[in-house]
Design an enzyme around this catalytic site. Structure first.
Site, PDB file in Angstrom:
ATOM      1  N   HIS A 221      18.243  79.363  69.706  1.00  0.00           N
ATOM      2  CA  HIS A 221      16.798  79.322  69.958  1.00  0.00           C
ATOM      3  C   HIS A 221      16.398  78.133  70.813  1.00  0.00           C
ATOM      4  O   HIS A 221      15.256  78.058  71.277  1.00  0.00           O
ATOM      5  CB  HIS A 221      16.014  79.336  68.640  1.00  0.00           C
ATOM      6  CG  HIS A 221      16.088  78.080  67.848  1.00  0.00           C
ATOM      7  ND1 HIS A 221      16.984  77.900  66.805  1.00  0.00           N
ATOM      8  CD2 HIS A 221      15.399  76.919  67.927  1.00  0.00           C
ATOM      9  CE1 HIS A 221      16.820  76.690  66.272  1.00  0.00           C
ATOM     10  NE2 HIS A 221      15.858  76.076  66.951  1.00  0.00           N
ATOM     11  N   ASP A 249      21.937  82.965  66.061  1.00  0.00           N
ATOM     12  CA  ASP A 249      21.308  81.726  66.521  1.00  0.00           C
ATOM     13  C   ASP A 249      22.384  80.754  66.967  1.00  0.00           C
ATOM     14  O   ASP A 249      22.650  79.747  66.321  1.00  0.00           O
ATOM     15  CB  ASP A 249      20.434  81.104  65.422  1.00  0.00           C
ATOM     16  CG  ASP A 249      19.501  80.027  65.985  1.00  0.00           C
ATOM     17  OD1 ASP A 249      19.486  79.839  67.214  1.00  0.00           O
ATOM     18  OD2 ASP A 249      18.802  79.391  65.179  1.00  0.00           O
ATOM     19  N   GLY A 329      13.474  69.147  65.994  1.00  0.00           N
ATOM     20  CA  GLY A 329      14.363  68.362  66.840  1.00  0.00           C
ATOM     21  C   GLY A 329      15.783  68.332  66.327  1.00  0.00           C
ATOM     22  O   GLY A 329      16.714  68.013  67.060  1.00  0.00           O
ATOM     23  N   SER A 331      17.394  70.989  65.345  1.00  0.00           N
ATOM     24  CA  SER A 331      18.030  72.265  65.663  1.00  0.00           C
ATOM     25  C   SER A 331      19.280  72.077  66.515  1.00  0.00           C
ATOM     26  O   SER A 331      19.294  71.297  67.470  1.00  0.00           O
ATOM     27  CB  SER A 331      17.057  73.169  66.414  1.00  0.00           C
ATOM     28  OG  SER A 331      16.174  73.802  65.547  1.00  0.00           O
ATOM     29  N   SER A 346      20.147  75.837  62.275  1.00  0.00           N
ATOM     30  CA  SER A 346      19.288  76.912  62.777  1.00  0.00           C
ATOM     31  C   SER A 346      17.828  76.635  62.445  1.00  0.00           C
ATOM     32  O   SER A 346      17.002  76.467  63.341  1.00  0.00           O
ATOM     33  CB  SER A 346      19.721  78.254  62.182  1.00  0.00           C
ATOM     34  OG  SER A 346      18.819  79.277  62.549  1.00  0.00           O
TER      35      SER A 346
END
Length: 377
Positions: A221, A249, A329, A331, A346
């Site tokens: 993402h 993801d 942030g 991720s 994720s």
């Protein structure tokens, strides 16, 4: 100071060196495992409420449980109903259905529990639920070996919604289901551009996961489909070479232009930077830690595997749930158990002030999907 931080970011976010083919990545390192670092034990004491000796004993027990899980699953065959690590006893429990060779399973060192449904039956029920269209009031669903059912998480504020009730009715037709209420809806942890953090793409900041030969893996993402990826200092790093979100993801980015990759996860000063030596999968119940560019280093336990998470952008499948907190942030950042890479961050719910849960995409799936080789020390 900035130069030192740059080196730390390079070392810490593009973690991993010494090649292990993706096809063999779930095998333990053949070399003896070094003792856990003092800083890692300190982090486990802080986040898990353990003494130093308890933390060391738990890491050793989890390593044994990982080996037992592989052997017990083979011994149980089609009767296998799932497994989980119990921190209290330090042992792995393996669920089996009637007709299983329980003595063979016990001989592996596992504790045996008799259940009604096999893991194959529960996975089939979850797959049927995956085919349904979930409303916003449904947070996620996963197979829970302990309850021997598919657990569906419902956002508490939406539990009486007609579309939620209709979804649950259809889910119960798919197989054995139990419902759990959660407070917040899951969300991804990307963030707007902020100076001094690991990488940017478009107007998003995310965290680097693990080094592979030629680049690094991260969350899908985070790919804004602008192509280019820039480091903390604004310099060009590389481009997204592949990504998938929703449904999956994950993504990977090639690295060049003076940037390089190493087998390390950044400890952000909370612990020493951690070497990555492989990607053997930790069992449910095992301790696990996460490194991210916003909330840095935090630890918790593995709560569930193969969970489908219903983000606002669409459902993502085969995620692993943990009790580790995360924030925007984080991720794409690294999940690691001991010195074994587990996955990339994720999303989740909550934060690192009040707590929450976070999901990661297992790293071995990413390696196999793109034919990548994890760097290991």
């Amino acid at each position: 100071m900035r130069t030192a931080l740059s080196a730390l970011l390079l070392l810490g976010s593009w973690a991993t060196a010494n090649a292990v083919p993706a096809s063999a990545a779930d095998s333990p390192s053949p070399s003896p495992e070094p003792p856990a670092s003092a800083s890692l034990l300190t982090a486990m004491q802080y986040d898990l409420g353990l003494t130093k000796s308890q933390a060391a004993a738990r890491l050793a027990a989890e390593k044994r449980a990982g080996a037992v899980e592989r052997d017990a699953k083979r011994a149980a065959g089609s009767s296998y109903g799932g497994s989980w690590f119990d921190a209290g006893s330090g042992k792995l429990t393996v669920a089996v259905t009637r007709g299983a060779n329980t003595e063979a399973v016990r001989a592996t060192g596992a504790t045996v529990r008799l259940v009604q449904h096999s893991a194959r039956q529960l996975d089939a029920a979850k797959k049927r639920i995956d085919a349904l269209s979930a409303p916003a009031g449904i947070g996620s669903w996963y197979v829970d070996a302990k309850t021997n059912k598919v657990v569906v998480d419902v956002i508490a504020a939406h539990r009486r919604d007609n579309d939620v009730r209709a979804f649950l009715a259809r889910a119960r037709q798919a197989g054995p289901v139990t419902v759990r209420q959660t407070v917040d809806a899951p969300q991804t942890f990307a963030a707007g551009t902020v100076g001094g953090d690991p990488y940017y793409t478009g107007n998003v900041r995310c965290s680097i996961g693990f080094s592979v030969y030629g680049g690094f893996v991260t969350a899908g993402h985070c790919d804004q489909h602008t192509g280019a990826v820039y480091g903390w200092d604004g310099s060009y790093v590389g481009n997204f070479q592949g990504s998938s979100f929703p449904d999956n993801d994950y993504a990977w980015v090639n690295v060049g232009s003076g940037w390089w990759t190493v087998p390390v996860v950044l400890g952000w000063g909370t612990v020493s930077d951690q070497l990555v030596r492989g990607s053997a999968e930790a069992p449910v119940g095992a301790s696990i830690c996460r490194s991210g560019s916003t909330s840095h280093w935090h630890c918790g336990t593995v709560l569930a595997k193969n969970e489908t998470v219903n983000y606002s952008q669409g459902a993502v499948h085969e995620l692993t749930k943990t009790s580790v907190c995360a924030e925007p942030g984080d991720s794409g950042g690294s999940f690691i158990s001991g010195d074994q890479a587990q996955g990339v961050t994720s999303g989740g719910w909550g934060n690192c002030s009040s707590g929450g849960e976070t999901w990661y995409q297992p790293v071995n799936e990413i390696l196999n999907r793109y034919g990548l080789t994890l760097q290991t020390a």
